[in-house]
Design a protein around this motif. Structure first.
Motif, PDB file in Angstrom:
ATOM      1  N   ILE A 187     107.035  47.414 153.833  1.00  0.00           N
ATOM      2  CA  ILE A 187     107.971  48.070 152.913  1.00  0.00           C
ATOM      3  C   ILE A 187     109.018  47.067 152.433  1.00  0.00           C
ATOM      4  N   ASP A 188     109.487  46.203 153.325  1.00  0.00           N
ATOM      5  CA  ASP A 188     110.444  45.158 152.925  1.00  0.00           C
ATOM      6  C   ASP A 188     109.811  44.222 151.887  1.00  0.00           C
ATOM      7  N   ILE A 189     108.533  43.891 152.097  1.00  0.00           N
ATOM      8  CA  ILE A 189     107.836  43.025 151.145  1.00  0.00           C
ATOM      9  C   ILE A 189     107.666  43.739 149.799  1.00  0.00           C
ATOM     10  N   GLN A 190     107.344  45.043 149.841  1.00  0.00           N
ATOM     11  CA  GLN A 190     107.221  45.805 148.594  1.00  0.00           C
ATOM     12  C   GLN A 190     108.547  45.838 147.828  1.00  0.00           C
ATOM     13  N   THR A 191     109.656  45.953 148.573  1.00  0.00           N
ATOM     14  CA  THR A 191     110.981  45.937 147.937  1.00  0.00           C
ATOM     15  C   THR A 191     111.230  44.590 147.265  1.00  0.00           C
ATOM     16  N   GLU A 192     110.853  43.506 147.957  1.00  0.00           N
ATOM     17  CA  GLU A 192     111.018  42.174 147.377  1.00  0.00           C
ATOM     18  C   GLU A 192     110.135  42.011 146.147  1.00  0.00           C
ATOM     19  N   TRP A 193     108.904  42.555 146.192  1.00  0.00           N
ATOM     20  CA  TRP A 193     107.976  42.475 145.062  1.00  0.00           C
ATOM     21  C   TRP A 193     108.622  43.038 143.792  1.00  0.00           C
ATOM     22  N   LYS A 194     109.340  44.162 143.944  1.00  0.00           N
ATOM     23  CA  LYS A 194     109.934  44.827 142.781  1.00  0.00           C
ATOM     24  C   LYS A 194     111.025  43.987 142.128  1.00  0.00           C
ATOM     25  N   THR A 195     111.587  43.032 142.874  1.00  0.00           N
ATOM     26  CA  THR A 195     112.648  42.190 142.310  1.00  0.00           C
ATOM     27  C   THR A 195     112.088  41.013 141.511  1.00  0.00           C
ATOM     28  N   ILE A 196     110.778  40.791 141.585  1.00  0.00           N
ATOM     29  CA  ILE A 196     110.151  39.648 140.902  1.00  0.00           C
ATOM     30  C   ILE A 196     109.627  40.115 139.542  1.00  0.00           C
ATOM     31  N   GLY A 197     109.831  39.323 138.536  1.00  0.00           N
ATOM     32  CA  GLY A 197     109.408  39.683 137.190  1.00  0.00           C
ATOM     33  C   GLY A 197     107.912  39.531 136.972  1.00  0.00           C
ATOM     34  N   PHE A 198     107.521  39.537 135.671  1.00  0.00           N
ATOM     35  CA  PHE A 198     106.108  39.482 135.308  1.00  0.00           C
ATOM     36  C   PHE A 198     105.492  38.128 135.659  1.00  0.00           C
ATOM     37  N   ALA A 199     104.198  38.176 136.018  1.00  0.00           N
ATOM     38  CA  ALA A 199     103.390  36.958 136.129  1.00  0.00           C
ATOM     39  C   ALA A 199     102.752  36.709 134.759  1.00  0.00           C
ATOM     40  N   PRO A 200     102.076  35.554 134.551  1.00  0.00           N
ATOM     41  CA  PRO A 200     101.386  35.342 133.277  1.00  0.00           C
ATOM     42  C   PRO A 200     100.468  36.522 132.940  1.00  0.00           C
ATOM     43  N   GLN A 201     100.354  36.832 131.657  1.00  0.00           N
ATOM     44  CA  GLN A 201      99.659  38.036 131.219  1.00  0.00           C
ATOM     45  C   GLN A 201      98.240  38.146 131.782  1.00  0.00           C
ATOM     46  N   LYS A 202      97.517  37.021 131.849  1.00  0.00           N
ATOM     47  CA  LYS A 202      96.136  37.061 132.323  1.00  0.00           C
ATOM     48  C   LYS A 202      96.034  37.373 133.815  1.00  0.00           C
ATOM     49  N   MET A 203      97.101  37.063 134.560  1.00  0.00           N
ATOM     50  CA  MET A 203      97.064  37.233 136.017  1.00  0.00           C
ATOM     51  C   MET A 203      97.908  38.410 136.497  1.00  0.00           C
ATOM     52  N   ASN A 204      98.710  38.994 135.613  1.00  0.00           N
ATOM     53  CA  ASN A 204      99.675  40.007 136.062  1.00  0.00           C
ATOM     54  C   ASN A 204      98.990  41.205 136.709  1.00  0.00           C
ATOM     55  N   VAL A 205      97.926  41.714 136.056  1.00  0.00           N
ATOM     56  CA  VAL A 205      97.213  42.871 136.602  1.00  0.00           C
ATOM     57  C   VAL A 205      96.434  42.479 137.858  1.00  0.00           C
ATOM     58  N   LYS A 206      95.812  41.308 137.837  1.00  0.00           N
ATOM     59  CA  LYS A 206      94.999  40.882 138.980  1.00  0.00           C
ATOM     60  C   LYS A 206      95.836  40.715 140.243  1.00  0.00           C
ATOM     61  N   ILE A 207      97.012  40.085 140.109  1.00  0.00           N
ATOM     62  CA  ILE A 207      97.838  39.853 141.300  1.00  0.00           C
ATOM     63  C   ILE A 207      98.374  41.179 141.825  1.00  0.00           C
ATOM     64  N   PHE A 208      98.680  42.127 140.917  1.00  0.00           N
ATOM     65  CA  PHE A 208      99.142  43.444 141.383  1.00  0.00           C
ATOM     66  C   PHE A 208      98.020  44.181 142.100  1.00  0.00           C
ATOM     67  N   GLU A 209      96.810  44.098 141.569  1.00  0.00           N
ATOM     68  CA  GLU A 209      95.682  44.774 142.223  1.00  0.00           C
ATOM     69  C   GLU A 209      95.413  44.192 143.607  1.00  0.00           C
ATOM     70  N   ARG A 210      95.561  42.880 143.741  1.00  0.00           N
ATOM     71  CA  ARG A 210      95.387  42.247 145.061  1.00  0.00           C
ATOM     72  C   ARG A 210      96.446  42.757 146.032  1.00  0.00           C
ATOM     73  N   PHE A 211      97.699  42.807 145.574  1.00  0.00           N
ATOM     74  CA  PHE A 211      98.803  43.269 146.439  1.00  0.00           C
ATOM     75  C   PHE A 211      98.589  44.730 146.835  1.00  0.00           C
ATOM     76  N   ARG A 212      98.232  45.538 145.865  1.00  0.00           N
ATOM     77  CA  ARG A 212      98.063  46.967 146.145  1.00  0.00           C
ATOM     78  C   ARG A 212      96.877  47.203 147.075  1.00  0.00           C
ATOM     79  N   ALA A 213      95.798  46.440 146.923  1.00  0.00           N
ATOM     80  CA  ALA A 213      94.629  46.602 147.796  1.00  0.00           C
ATOM     81  C   ALA A 213      94.991  46.319 149.252  1.00  0.00           C
ATOM     82  N   ALA A 214      95.786  45.270 149.487  1.00  0.00           N
ATOM     83  CA  ALA A 214      96.200  44.937 150.863  1.00  0.00           C
ATOM     84  C   ALA A 214      97.075  46.048 151.434  1.00  0.00           C
ATOM     85  N   CYS A 215      98.004  46.561 150.640  1.00  0.00           N
ATOM     86  CA  CYS A 215      98.873  47.657 151.105  1.00  0.00           C
ATOM     87  C   CYS A 215      98.047  48.920 151.374  1.00  0.00           C
TER      88      CYS A 215
END
Length: 611
Positions: free
Chosen positions: A327-355
């Motif tokens: 939960i602390d890591i998820q809170t930190e995630w929300k403070t970070i802005g967008f990643a490059p457009q091509k990777m933004n969805v992929k990195i979020f899907e990776r994070f969400r899959a682990a959670c």
């Protein structure tokens, strides 16, 4: 106008065309993709679904034209918040011990309202798009008509001066007409420039009129240069860039200036444009660098969550500890802005899959734990019923043992939820306290007797200490008599028992040592003194004891024989061999001493039987 003037005018018109084309190329630098990126970076970050819905309603029911990028961004923001809200509700339900299979998602009124507003916007966009396409077709028709009219003027060179005012009016009309279909724009512009150039080629204006036209155009372009130069002070880089595009559009629509001033005015405008374009480019280079940094930070957070999810959870404590970390890591995630457009969805899907992996396994664990809690609660309730049945008993000794056994069994039962566990423990403890308080009240008299026994035993110890100073054969007899008296005295207070035991045996051991009475002899004497107690157990008690001792005697005899056989095979040539033989000899001697003691005990039983 003579042929030389016509030649000069044609050269001027060629430079006009070149200037216009160069301006057009300059304008297309860093156009739509960069502008779209800029808008994405300056968007509002919505905190709640209500905020998103409010903005969507403004667009749906307002006068503004819905922009596709903003509508898509609002949709993405709404469902990101919507999914987070649903996950939070599910987590709270599971943390409270809820069954994952029984959980149901409740309808969301805001989502229904969101879908309704999106439907309105979709219809509105479709209508606007249709109107825009119709307007572009209409503009195309108007511009084709202007080209046809200029083309007609070109075919009547004798009337060029006469048509000049109409020609300028047509140019003004052309500038006022805006967008045309994209697939027709370039060809339309080339045709327009071609016939404008041809018209200037045949135009026979007098020198004064031409100079006036050049002067007017120079004033207009100078004003555009000044406006472009002021944009360098604009704090909003994106706004400055968009304003520059409009200035370029206006610059293209203004006619030529005098030949000797054309390069100078164009270079001034181009220099001002370069400043804005450079700032715009640097801005997006910074944006891209920030996005790459965000991607690196988010990748690290993904690796952290994956590592936590891979750790073994041995109990609820581990699950809760790891949950807090994620939960602390998820809170930190929300403070970070967008990643490059091509990777933004992929990195979020990776994070969400682990959670999701972690919380899914946690839900399964607590589902199983719920069943275990239920079983443990039933076991504890059964012990409570047993304790309640025993709490009124007056058989103090046996019931105390039973309560102690129940308490030990209670400790072996696993956990239950804290609130229920506290309640069950209070019920169990109340039953235990009821019994032990009654026992303590009934045992108040027994404690007085224990104090008397303590005084008696302390008196015997003092007598034994006094015998330590005496000599003679009767001393041993007196010692044995006092030992018998000591053993005949009952229980003493529990807290004094260990201290009394140490004091008694310290005095006794000293007396035995002074009287030279061996340990084996003392054991034999104690055995003989207890024979009467054994005989009182029943008629066969002595025989049973003799049989037990005889079996023990035979076992020792067999064990001694084994050791003696093994000694015959040992080689005593080494130091280690000698040490092993000595050790085995000591064991054999100890076994023989024990066997002799048992033999004497058997003889004592036989003598008791004869009596």
């Amino acid at each position: 106008m003579d042929s030389q003037e016509n030649t000069l005018e044609l050269g001027k018109n060629e430079e006009v065309v070149n200037e216009e084309v160069t301006s057009q190329v300059e304008t297309t630098e860093n156009s739509e993709p960069a502008a779209e990126q800029a808008e994405e970076q300056t968007r509002v970050v919505y905190e709640t679904k209500a905020d998103v819905l409010h903005r969507l309603q403004d667009i749906a029911h307002g006068e503004e034209v819905p922009q596709k990028d903003e509508v898509e961004y609002l949709k993405s923001s709404f469902y990101k918040l919507h999914v987070a809200e649903r996950e939070a509700k599910l987590k709270a339900y599971l943390d409270a011990g809820g069954d994952p299979e029984q959980y149901q998602y409740t309808p969301d009124e805001q989502e229904e309202a969101f879908k309704a507003e999106m439907g309105i916007i979709k219809e509105k966009r479709a209508k606007v798009f249709k109107e825009q396409e119709a307007e572009k077709q209409e503009n195309l028709t108007k511009k084709l008509a202007i080209i046809d009219r200029i083309k007609a003027m070109v075919t009547t060179p004798d009337e060029a001066n006469k048509n000049y005012k109409e020609f300028k009016a047509l140019q003004e009309q052309w500038r006022e007409i805006k967008n045309v279909p994209a697939d027709k724009a370039n060809e339309l512009w080339r045709n327009y420039q071609l016939y404008v150039e041809q018209f200037y080629d045949m135009l026979r204006l007098n020198s004064e009129a031409r100079e006036y036209d050049f002067k007017k155009n120079l004033e207009l372009k100078t004003a555009l240069c000044e406006a472009a130069e002021k944009l360098a002070d604009e704090e909003d880089v994106i706004s400055a860039f968009h304003q520059l595009q409009k200035l370029h559009q206006e610059y293209r629509e203004i006619g030529p200036v005098a030949k000797e001033q054309r390069e100078e005015i164009w270079n001034r405008f181009k220099a001002a444009s370069s400043v804005i374009n450079k700032r715009h480019q640097q801005h997006f280079e910074g944006v891209r660098a920030k996005e790459e940094d965000n991607l690196a930070r988010k990748t690290v957070l993904c690796e952290k969550v994956e590592a936590i999810a891979a750790e073994e959870n041995k109990g609820s404590g581990d699950w809760e500890k790891h949950t807090k970390q994620i939960i602390d890591i998820q809170t930190e995630w929300k403070t970070i802005g967008f990643a490059p457009q091509k990777m933004n969805v992929k990195i979020f899907e990776r994070f969400r899959a682990a959670c999701d992996d972690f919380f899914g396994r946690k839900a399964a664990y607590f589902k199983g734990l719920k069943e275990t809690f239920k079983e443990n609660a039933e076991k504890k309730r059964a012990l409570i019923e047993k304790a309640k049945e025993l709490q009124s008993s007056t058989e103090w000794k046996s019931t105390s043992d039973k309560f102690i056994a129940l308490q030990k069994e209670w400790k072996t039962i696993g956990m239950v939820p804290k609130k229920l566990g506290d309640q069950l423990w209070e019920e169990f403890l109340a039953a235990c306290n009821t019994f032990f308080e009654a026992r303590n009240a009934a045992g108040a008299g027994a404690r007085g007797e224990e104090r008397e026994n303590l005084e008696k035993k302390l008196g015997i110890i003092e007598q034994l200490k006094a015998l330590a100073t005496e000599t003679g054969e009767e001393v041993a007899e007196k010692v044995q008599k006092l030992v018998d008296e000591y053993n005949a005295v009952g229980h003493v207070p529990y807290k004094e028992k260990d201290k009394l035991y140490k004091e008694y045996h310290a005095v006794l051991d000293k007396l035995y040592k002074d009287l030279n009475i061996s340990v084996a002899k003392r054991k034999l004497n104690n055995f003989k003194q207890n024979l009467k107690n054994v005989a009182e157990r029943g008629e066969n008690a002595l025989d049973n004891e003799r049989t037990r001792l005889f079996r023990q005697y035979e076992n020792l005899k067999s064990e001694i024989q084994t050791y003696e056989n093994n000694l015959g095979f040992l080689n005593a040539s080494s130091k280690k061999g000698n040490s092993l033989i000595d050790e085995m000899n000591r064991k054999v001697q100890k076994l023989k001493d024990d066997m002799n003691l048992i033999r004497e005990k058997i003889k004592a039983i036989d003598a008791e039987n004869k009596q």
